[in-house]
Design a protein around this motif. Structure first.
Motif, PDB file in Angstrom:
ATOM      1  N   SER A  12      -5.148 -11.054   7.664  1.00 29.27           N
ATOM      2  CA  SER A  12      -6.153 -10.611   6.712  1.00 29.27           C
ATOM      3  C   SER A  12      -5.781 -11.100   5.327  1.00 29.27           C
ATOM      4  CB  SER A  12      -6.236  -9.078   6.727  1.00 29.27           C
ATOM      5  OG  SER A  12      -7.037  -8.593   5.675  1.00 29.27           O
ATOM      6  N   SER A  13      -6.789 -11.264   4.471  1.00 28.83           N
ATOM      7  CA  SER A  13      -6.562 -11.612   3.065  1.00 28.83           C
ATOM      8  C   SER A  13      -6.348 -10.375   2.204  1.00 28.83           C
ATOM      9  CB  SER A  13      -7.753 -12.407   2.529  1.00 28.83           C
ATOM     10  OG  SER A  13      -7.891 -13.642   3.208  1.00 28.83           O
ATOM     11  N   ALA A  14      -6.406  -9.200   2.816  1.00 25.52           N
ATOM     12  CA  ALA A  14      -6.250  -7.955   2.056  1.00 25.52           C
ATOM     13  C   ALA A  14      -4.834  -7.809   1.528  1.00 25.52           C
ATOM     14  CB  ALA A  14      -6.598  -6.764   2.941  1.00 25.52           C
ATOM     15  N   SER A  15      -4.711  -7.122   0.403  1.00 22.83           N
ATOM     16  CA  SER A  15      -3.396  -6.736  -0.096  1.00 22.83           C
ATOM     17  C   SER A  15      -2.835  -5.628   0.791  1.00 22.83           C
ATOM     18  CB  SER A  15      -3.496  -6.236  -1.535  1.00 22.83           C
ATOM     19  OG  SER A  15      -4.106  -7.191  -2.378  1.00 22.83           O
ATOM     20  N   GLU A  16      -1.527  -5.372   0.649  1.00 23.27           N
ATOM     21  CA  GLU A  16      -0.881  -4.295   1.408  1.00 23.27           C
ATOM     22  C   GLU A  16      -0.159  -3.364   0.441  1.00 23.27           C
ATOM     23  OE1 GLU A  16       0.861  -5.545   5.330  1.00 23.27           O
ATOM     24  OE2 GLU A  16       0.654  -7.526   4.427  1.00 23.27           O
ATOM     25  N   GLU A  17      -0.135  -2.082   0.801  1.00 21.45           N
ATOM     26  CA  GLU A  17       0.446  -1.065  -0.064  1.00 21.45           C
ATOM     27  C   GLU A  17       1.926  -0.846   0.233  1.00 21.45           C
ATOM     28  OE1 GLU A  17      -1.756   2.574   0.184  1.00 21.45           O
ATOM     29  OE2 GLU A  17      -3.668   1.519   0.257  1.00 21.45           O
ATOM     30  N   ILE A  18       2.738  -0.858  -0.812  1.00 18.52           N
ATOM     31  CA  ILE A  18       4.146  -0.462  -0.722  1.00 18.52           C
ATOM     32  C   ILE A  18       4.262   0.929  -1.330  1.00 18.52           C
ATOM     33  CG2 ILE A  18       6.517  -0.941  -1.408  1.00 18.52           C
ATOM     34  CD1 ILE A  18       5.686  -3.880  -1.779  1.00 18.52           C
ATOM     35  N   LEU A  19       4.721   1.888  -0.549  1.00 17.48           N
ATOM     36  CA  LEU A  19       4.962   3.240  -1.047  1.00 17.48           C
ATOM     37  C   LEU A  19       6.430   3.394  -1.387  1.00 17.48           C
ATOM     38  CD1 LEU A  19       3.037   5.368   1.620  1.00 17.48           C
ATOM     39  CD2 LEU A  19       2.095   4.145  -0.335  1.00 17.48           C
ATOM     40  N   GLN A  20       6.728   3.869  -2.581  1.00 18.08           N
ATOM     41  CA  GLN A  20       8.092   4.255  -2.947  1.00 18.08           C
ATOM     42  C   GLN A  20       8.151   5.773  -2.891  1.00 18.08           C
ATOM     43  OE1 GLN A  20       9.485   4.470  -7.096  1.00 18.08           O
ATOM     44  NE2 GLN A  20      11.018   2.922  -6.561  1.00 18.08           N
TER      45      GLN A  20
ATOM     46  N   GLY B 182       0.460   3.891   7.440  1.00 16.37           N
ATOM     47  CA  GLY B 182       0.101   2.716   8.221  1.00 16.37           C
ATOM     48  C   GLY B 182       0.698   2.824   9.609  1.00 16.37           C
ATOM     49  N   HIS B 183       1.325   1.736  10.058  1.00 21.80           N
ATOM     50  CA  HIS B 183       1.948   1.758  11.384  1.00 21.80           C
ATOM     51  C   HIS B 183       3.354   2.333  11.338  1.00 21.80           C
ATOM     52  CE1 HIS B 183       2.458   0.818  15.534  1.00 21.80           C
ATOM     53  NE2 HIS B 183       3.325  -0.158  15.345  1.00 21.80           N
ATOM     54  N   GLY B 184       3.967   2.363  10.157  1.00 23.50           N
ATOM     55  CA  GLY B 184       5.293   2.956  10.021  1.00 23.50           C
ATOM     56  C   GLY B 184       6.444   2.054  10.434  1.00 23.50           C
ATOM     57  N   GLN B 185       6.160   0.805  10.837  1.00 21.77           N
ATOM     58  CA  GLN B 185       7.215  -0.100  11.303  1.00 21.77           C
ATOM     59  C   GLN B 185       7.793  -0.955  10.179  1.00 21.77           C
ATOM     60  OE1 GLN B 185       8.869  -0.523  14.001  1.00 21.77           O
ATOM     61  NE2 GLN B 185       7.717   0.176  15.764  1.00 21.77           N
ATOM     62  N   ALA B 186       7.143  -0.977   9.013  1.00 26.29           N
ATOM     63  CA  ALA B 186       7.636  -1.756   7.871  1.00 26.29           C
ATOM     64  C   ALA B 186       8.261  -0.778   6.892  1.00 26.29           C
ATOM     65  CB  ALA B 186       6.493  -2.533   7.223  1.00 26.29           C
ATOM     66  N   ILE B 187       9.580  -0.576   7.019  1.00 29.90           N
ATOM     67  CA  ILE B 187      10.229   0.535   6.331  1.00 29.90           C
ATOM     68  C   ILE B 187      11.653   0.141   5.951  1.00 29.90           C
ATOM     69  CG2 ILE B 187      10.949   1.551   8.545  1.00 29.90           C
ATOM     70  CD1 ILE B 187      10.541   4.328   7.292  1.00 29.90           C
ATOM     71  N   GLY B 188      12.153   0.729   4.885  1.00 24.17           N
ATOM     72  CA  GLY B 188      13.523   0.492   4.441  1.00 24.17           C
ATOM     73  C   GLY B 188      13.893   1.525   3.400  1.00 24.17           C
ATOM     74  N   SER B 189      15.108   1.439   2.855  1.00 28.93           N
ATOM     75  CA  SER B 189      15.518   2.453   1.888  1.00 28.93           C
ATOM     76  C   SER B 189      16.648   1.952   1.000  1.00 28.93           C
ATOM     77  CB  SER B 189      15.957   3.730   2.609  1.00 28.93           C
ATOM     78  OG  SER B 189      17.002   3.474   3.529  1.00 28.93           O
ATOM     79  N   SER B 190      16.748   2.590  -0.167  1.00 33.30           N
ATOM     80  CA  SER B 190      17.867   2.405  -1.077  1.00 33.30           C
ATOM     81  C   SER B 190      18.590   3.743  -1.158  1.00 33.30           C
ATOM     82  CB  SER B 190      17.356   1.968  -2.450  1.00 33.30           C
ATOM     83  OG  SER B 190      16.601   3.004  -3.052  1.00 33.30           O
ATOM     84  N   SER B 191      19.482   3.897  -2.116  1.00 36.45           N
ATOM     85  CA  SER B 191      20.200   5.165  -2.223  1.00 36.45           C
ATOM     86  C   SER B 191      19.279   6.305  -2.652  1.00 36.45           C
ATOM     87  CB  SER B 191      21.352   5.033  -3.220  1.00 36.45           C
ATOM     88  OG  SER B 191      20.859   4.646  -4.500  1.00 36.45           O
ATOM     89  N   ALA B 192      18.222   5.996  -3.415  1.00 34.12           N
ATOM     90  CA  ALA B 192      17.369   7.051  -3.960  1.00 34.12           C
ATOM     91  C   ALA B 192      15.965   7.097  -3.369  1.00 34.12           C
ATOM     92  CB  ALA B 192      17.255   6.894  -5.481  1.00 34.12           C
ATOM     93  N   TYR B 193      15.509   6.001  -2.761  1.00 32.26           N
ATOM     94  CA  TYR B 193      14.114   5.917  -2.326  1.00 32.26           C
ATOM     95  C   TYR B 193      13.982   5.403  -0.898  1.00 32.26           C
ATOM     96  CZ  TYR B 193      13.114   6.274  -7.341  1.00 32.26           C
ATOM     97  OH  TYR B 193      13.050   6.688  -8.644  1.00 32.26           O
ATOM     98  N   ILE B 194      12.868   5.799  -0.288  1.00 32.72           N
ATOM     99  CA  ILE B 194      12.412   5.238   0.980  1.00 32.72           C
ATOM    100  C   ILE B 194      11.196   4.375   0.659  1.00 32.72           C
ATOM    101  CG2 ILE B 194      11.500   5.761   3.286  1.00 32.72           C
ATOM    102  CD1 ILE B 194      12.793   8.630   2.800  1.00 32.72           C
ATOM    103  N   TYR B 195      11.109   3.213   1.296  1.00 33.11           N
ATOM    104  CA  TYR B 195       9.982   2.305   1.077  1.00 33.11           C
ATOM    105  C   TYR B 195       9.244   2.089   2.389  1.00 33.11           C
ATOM    106  CZ  TYR B 195      12.159   1.247  -3.411  1.00 33.11           C
ATOM    107  OH  TYR B 195      12.694   1.348  -4.671  1.00 33.11           O
ATOM    108  N   VAL B 196       7.915   2.142   2.319  1.00 30.55           N
ATOM    109  CA  VAL B 196       7.082   1.928   3.493  1.00 30.55           C
ATOM    110  C   VAL B 196       5.908   1.038   3.109  1.00 30.55           C
ATOM    111  CG1 VAL B 196       5.643   2.992   5.285  1.00 30.55           C
ATOM    112  CG2 VAL B 196       7.649   4.214   4.429  1.00 30.55           C
ATOM    113  N   ILE B 197       5.623   0.014   3.931  1.00 33.15           N
ATOM    114  CA  ILE B 197       4.374  -0.727   3.771  1.00 33.15           C
ATOM    115  C   ILE B 197       3.333  -0.037   4.649  1.00 33.15           C
ATOM    116  CG2 ILE B 197       3.171  -2.916   4.078  1.00 33.15           C
ATOM    117  CD1 ILE B 197       5.770  -4.369   3.658  1.00 33.15           C
TER     118      ILE B 197
END
Length: 508
Positions: free
Chosen positions: A354-362, A330-345
């Motif tokens: 929009s009424s669309a759902s959004e994807e969270i990548l682990q 996506g745009h790469g601006q919705a991002i965070g992390s834990s000790s084991a994973y990176i999360y990106v919307i």
């Protein structure tokens, strides 16, 4: 007779020009093949790397692929030998040496282990978003557009499970996609009273108006050699890392869109010593790479010069810089992390709402590949909140920022995961727009130690409490865009564009 001799000479010259050898039995044995750069995908095994390769095989072993398994690997040369096919690998933009083709992941499709969708008849999941990479028989990355899928889209309006099959040549993979059963998931009341916000400030609109000292044509985009200290209203930021312009071959060298890593940063996350930045090759791209640096093992200046580092230093750095495959971010601006994973919307930043759902990548930090995908939504009983900026506080909590433009305030949402479900609750709101010209938010993070948010616009940072109470404005006056904010421990991390520069300062 003369005509025949001339023809033979011409043929011999042509053979020499093509780099072919004439054997004692007058048979031709192919030598090195030169081609445009391709992206190669490392497999799991460790193989020797050699200085030289000829038709007889490799020679001059000097290192192992174990240092480069999570690097960006490319190649522009290959050779068929008596000991198998070998490729001359380019690691993070630096030519290294010859490797047996068996090192690469061949005939493989790597996909997420699980995909779980929130029930929403306004959204269909693109099944190719679950692909990490696809390779051919030589371990060369293949454009996902060439992959055959049993179902290209899955509408998330009806609960149930769909098995999706992927194939490319001999490569096969399967993903189960589940639409969750709770039709009310994601519906919540936006009922927090907006707190008084800051006086709106003036800033520029568009790209950065300045650069770091040497990131310009006058200085030929050379490396930075001095740290920076930026101060603004009690916030002091100091250089933590100057990043390389490319972690790959550069402009017009990569050969395919999967190859170039850089040069536009769009979001960051820091957790402990692990710093990850989302990199794109154009401002309009939806696919890109994540690059993770282990800050404990990388000097803040040396990483800019991967191609000219001493061999021992480069080998060490390559093992502490990890590059993801070319995936949807996506745009790469919705991002965070834990000790084991990176999360990106992996959102669409061109969508105002929009009424669309959004994807969270682990994404696994261990190998930088997508592990799971969930979709979520936030709806105020029919009024959607499409999220452009978010941050993650551990594996089960994210905080989202929504600009309610119609009413002129910002909303803060806490979204908590229970199993595969993500449930939102509004936690606060702040009146006003913060900036007066519609410039977009370019960084958002949550400070768990002080229960507060930091929000970045160009070279401004605003600090607000979790309930939306305005606390302070910090104008850094560097005229470079903030390209991401992250909070870890007692530190606020700020990424600046042109050159990519990670800075850090204490939170309070």
């Amino acid at each position: 007779m003369k005509r025949k001799i001339k023809s033979k000479l011409l043929i011999a010259g042509t053979i020499a020009a093509l780099g072919l050898f004439v054997g004692s039995n007058n048979s031709y044995i192919s030598a090195k093949t030169y081609h445009k750069a391709v992206t190669k995908i490392a497999g799991n095994g460790n193989y020797a790397v050699y200085h030289y390769a000829s038709k007889m095989g490799p020679s001059g072993k000097f290192t192992s692929t174990k240092y480069f398994k999570h690097a960006q690997i490319q190649s522009k040369q290959s050779i068929a030998t008596k000991k198998g096919k070998f490729w001359k690998i380019i690691v993070d933009g630096r030519t290294v040496g010859w490797v047996n083709q068996n090192f690469f992941a061949r005939n493989k499709i790597s996909v997420a282990q699980n995909v779980s969708l929130v029930q929403n008849n306004q959204y269909s999941f693109n099944t190719k978003d679950a692909i990490n990479y696809v390779t051919n028989s030589a371990g060369t990355a293949v454009d996902t557009s060439k992959v055959t899928v049993s179902k290209s889209k899955i509408n998330s309006g009806t609960p149930g499970k769909t098995t999706v099959d992927y194939s490319y040549g001999k490569a096969k993979a399967t993903v189960n996609v589940t639409v969750r059963s709770d039709k009310n998931e994601g519906i919540a009341r936006a009922d927090k009273k907006p707190m008084n916000g800051p006086k709106e400030v003036s800033t520029w609109k568009g790209s950065s108006k300045s650069s770091s000292r040497n990131w310009n044509a006058a200085h030929h985009y050379t490396s930075e050699t001095r740290s920076n200290t930026f101060r603004a209203n009690g916030l002091t930021l100091k250089t933590k890392l100057f990043q390389p312009r490319f972690v790959s071959l550069g402009y017009n060298q990569s050969g395919d869109k999967m190859g170039q890593v850089g040069v536009i940063p769009e979001g960051i996350t820091v957790n402990g010593s692990n710093f990850t930045v989302a990199l794109f090759n154009s401002s309009s791209a939806q696919n890109g790479h994540l690059v993770s640096y282990n800050l404990k093992h990388i000097n803040k200046f040396k990483a800019q010069n991967l191609q000219t580092l001493s061999w021992s230093t480069f080998k060490k750095y390559a093992s502490h810089i990890k590059v993801s495959p070319y995936i949807k971010l996506g745009h790469g601006q919705a991002i965070g992390s834990s000790s084991a994973y990176i999360y990106v919307i992996a959102n669409n930043n061109t969508s105002s709402n929009s009424s669309a759902s959004e994807e969270i990548l682990q994404i696994r930090k261990s190998d930088m590949k997508i592990n799971q995908i969930w979709t979520f939504r936030i709806s105020n009983y029919g009024s959607p909140r499409y999220i452009h900026n978010a941050t993650f506080a551990g594996d089960n909590t994210m905080y989202c920022l929504f600009h309610n433009g119609g009413n002129g305030y910002y909303e803060y949402w806490k979204v908590t995961r229970n199993g595969d479900s993500w449930m939102p609750v509004e936690v606060g709101a702040t009146k006003g727009n913060f900036v007066n010209n519609g410039s977009p938010v370019q960084g958002f993070t949550y400070d768990q130690n002080h229960n507060q948010f930091y929000i970045g616009f160009n070279d401004y940072i605003f600090k607000v409490g979790e309930d939306g109470t305005y606390k302070s404005t910090h104008h850094l006056q560097v005229r470079r865009e903030i390209e991401g904010l992250s909070s870890s421990g007692n530190k606020l991390y700020v990424e600046f564009a042109q050159r990519g520069e990670l800075t850090a300062g204490n939170t309070n």
